[in-house]
Design an enzyme around this catalytic site. Sequence first.
Site, PDB file in Angstrom:
ATOM      1  N   GLU A 101      26.995  12.293  26.170  1.00 51.45           N
ATOM      2  CA  GLU A 101      26.885  11.448  25.005  1.00 51.45           C
ATOM      3  C   GLU A 101      26.722  12.041  23.790  1.00 51.45           C
ATOM      4  O   GLU A 101      26.607  11.497  22.573  1.00 51.45           O
ATOM      5  CB  GLU A 101      25.895  10.281  25.280  1.00 51.45           C
ATOM      6  CG  GLU A 101      26.079   9.252  26.501  1.00 51.45           C
ATOM      7  CD  GLU A 101      27.298   8.426  26.202  1.00 51.45           C
ATOM      8  OE1 GLU A 101      27.976   8.629  25.140  1.00 51.45           O
ATOM      9  OE2 GLU A 101      27.095   7.453  26.748  1.00 51.45           O
ATOM     10  N   HIS A 119      18.853   6.787  23.397  1.00 54.32           N
ATOM     11  CA  HIS A 119      19.860   5.840  24.109  1.00 54.32           C
ATOM     12  C   HIS A 119      19.326   5.549  25.338  1.00 54.32           C
ATOM     13  O   HIS A 119      18.949   6.632  25.949  1.00 54.32           O
ATOM     14  CB  HIS A 119      21.320   6.682  24.122  1.00 54.32           C
ATOM     15  CG  HIS A 119      22.134   6.135  25.014  1.00 54.32           C
ATOM     16  ND1 HIS A 119      22.490   4.628  25.057  1.00 54.32           N
ATOM     17  CD2 HIS A 119      22.891   6.496  25.976  1.00 54.32           C
ATOM     18  CE1 HIS A 119      23.433   4.644  25.726  1.00 54.32           C
ATOM     19  NE2 HIS A 119      23.580   5.534  26.504  1.00 54.32           N
ATOM     20  N   HIS A 121      19.853   2.673  28.921  1.00 54.16           N
ATOM     21  CA  HIS A 121      20.473   1.630  29.666  1.00 54.16           C
ATOM     22  C   HIS A 121      19.695   0.419  29.935  1.00 54.16           C
ATOM     23  O   HIS A 121      19.397   0.112  30.849  1.00 54.16           O
ATOM     24  CB  HIS A 121      21.196   2.091  30.767  1.00 54.16           C
ATOM     25  CG  HIS A 121      22.321   3.068  30.565  1.00 54.16           C
ATOM     26  ND1 HIS A 121      22.756   3.747  31.828  1.00 54.16           N
ATOM     27  CD2 HIS A 121      22.731   3.654  29.544  1.00 54.16           C
ATOM     28  CE1 HIS A 121      23.553   4.648  31.192  1.00 54.16           C
ATOM     29  NE2 HIS A 121      23.566   4.684  29.767  1.00 54.16           N
ATOM     30  N   TYR A 140      11.208 -12.220  14.413  1.00 48.46           N
ATOM     31  CA  TYR A 140      11.195 -11.537  13.301  1.00 48.46           C
ATOM     32  C   TYR A 140      11.491  -9.931  13.099  1.00 48.46           C
ATOM     33  O   TYR A 140      11.645  -9.291  12.359  1.00 48.46           O
ATOM     34  CB  TYR A 140      10.026 -11.885  12.111  1.00 48.46           C
ATOM     35  CG  TYR A 140       8.839 -11.550  12.545  1.00 48.46           C
ATOM     36  CD1 TYR A 140       8.125 -10.449  12.537  1.00 48.46           C
ATOM     37  CD2 TYR A 140       7.844 -12.732  13.264  1.00 48.46           C
ATOM     38  CE1 TYR A 140       7.167  -9.871  13.052  1.00 48.46           C
ATOM     39  CE2 TYR A 140       6.667 -12.340  13.689  1.00 48.46           C
ATOM     40  CZ  TYR A 140       6.220 -10.895  13.330  1.00 48.46           C
ATOM     41  OH  TYR A 140       4.905 -10.605  13.868  1.00 48.46           O
ATOM     42  N   HIS A 181      26.757  -1.447  28.220  1.00 52.94           N
ATOM     43  CA  HIS A 181      26.321  -0.054  28.291  1.00 52.94           C
ATOM     44  C   HIS A 181      24.863   0.157  27.941  1.00 52.94           C
ATOM     45  O   HIS A 181      24.175   0.581  29.033  1.00 52.94           O
ATOM     46  CB  HIS A 181      27.099   0.863  27.360  1.00 52.94           C
ATOM     47  CG  HIS A 181      26.938   2.294  27.514  1.00 52.94           C
ATOM     48  ND1 HIS A 181      28.033   3.159  26.873  1.00 52.94           N
ATOM     49  CD2 HIS A 181      25.918   2.794  27.802  1.00 52.94           C
ATOM     50  CE1 HIS A 181      27.532   4.305  27.101  1.00 52.94           C
ATOM     51  NE2 HIS A 181      26.248   4.265  27.465  1.00 52.94           N
ATOM     52  N   TYR A 236       3.964  -2.788   5.049  1.00 50.08           N
ATOM     53  CA  TYR A 236       3.271  -2.828   6.259  1.00 50.08           C
ATOM     54  C   TYR A 236       2.607  -1.434   6.648  1.00 50.08           C
ATOM     55  O   TYR A 236       3.023  -0.352   6.381  1.00 50.08           O
ATOM     56  CB  TYR A 236       4.005  -3.305   7.431  1.00 50.08           C
ATOM     57  CG  TYR A 236       3.436  -3.419   8.684  1.00 50.08           C
ATOM     58  CD1 TYR A 236       2.342  -4.559   9.005  1.00 50.08           C
ATOM     59  CD2 TYR A 236       3.552  -2.572   9.861  1.00 50.08           C
ATOM     60  CE1 TYR A 236       1.862  -4.520  10.279  1.00 50.08           C
ATOM     61  CE2 TYR A 236       2.856  -2.623  11.104  1.00 50.08           C
ATOM     62  CZ  TYR A 236       2.106  -3.556  11.033  1.00 50.08           C
ATOM     63  OH  TYR A 236       1.458  -3.461  12.339  1.00 50.08           O
TER      64      TYR A 236
END
Length: 240
Positions: A101, A119, A121, A140, A181, A236
């Site tokens: 990837e 990344h 799954h 939110y 994916h 924040y």
Amino acid sequence: MAEQRGDERGTRDVHGGAGESRLRSAHPEEARAWDDLVATARRTVSDGLVVGTSGNVSVRVGDTVLVTPSGVPYDRLAPDDVTGVDLDGRQVLGSLVPTSELPMHLAVYRTTGALAVVHTHAVHATAVSTLVSELPLIHYMAAALGGPVRVAPYATYGTDELADNMLRALADRSGCLLQNHGTVTHGATLDQAYDRTAQLEWMCRLWLTASSVPGPAPSLLSREQLTEVEERLRGYGQRG
């Protein structure tokens, strides 16, 4: 992509081809970043966001991208396994083959100021990616990802097409879903990128849970309500 093709420990030269390794040693900053990357990759497994060697993690140090290698279980990665490429994808560190990837990771670094990419799954997020083109505004915390989370259309793993689809879904966002994916998130640090992944998976689980209850459809936030949260999030946290 679930990269379960065995331990691919062939050497690669600086142009990415097979052959005798001519790669440099990791700098101290890269070595520290590799330790953090491995810890984050292992966390994706322990937190149930990936199975086996599916998913991948990367971190940028200068013009070098450190990335998890293809097909190696994360609990077997050691300091000497550091794997890195330049922004053109040419391998500059290590002998292990980088994740398939890689085009997706490099696309993020070339087009954003991100310094880390995660990344996965993740089950609930992947399930949502098969149902909608955008995660409904169930909470939110979508504001923490830059707004409504889009779903990138399906494309074969490891392809430029997938990377292009992902970039369109990530426009003005720090996370997206990949259809059938998984997830992609990025941040200024590995901790931030990982936290965004965890938040995204949680929101997907929340929407699936609410949607499964018979009766009224889940209430959703308006874009105006989300914008208000985005403004509040800018202030924040602690100020040093």
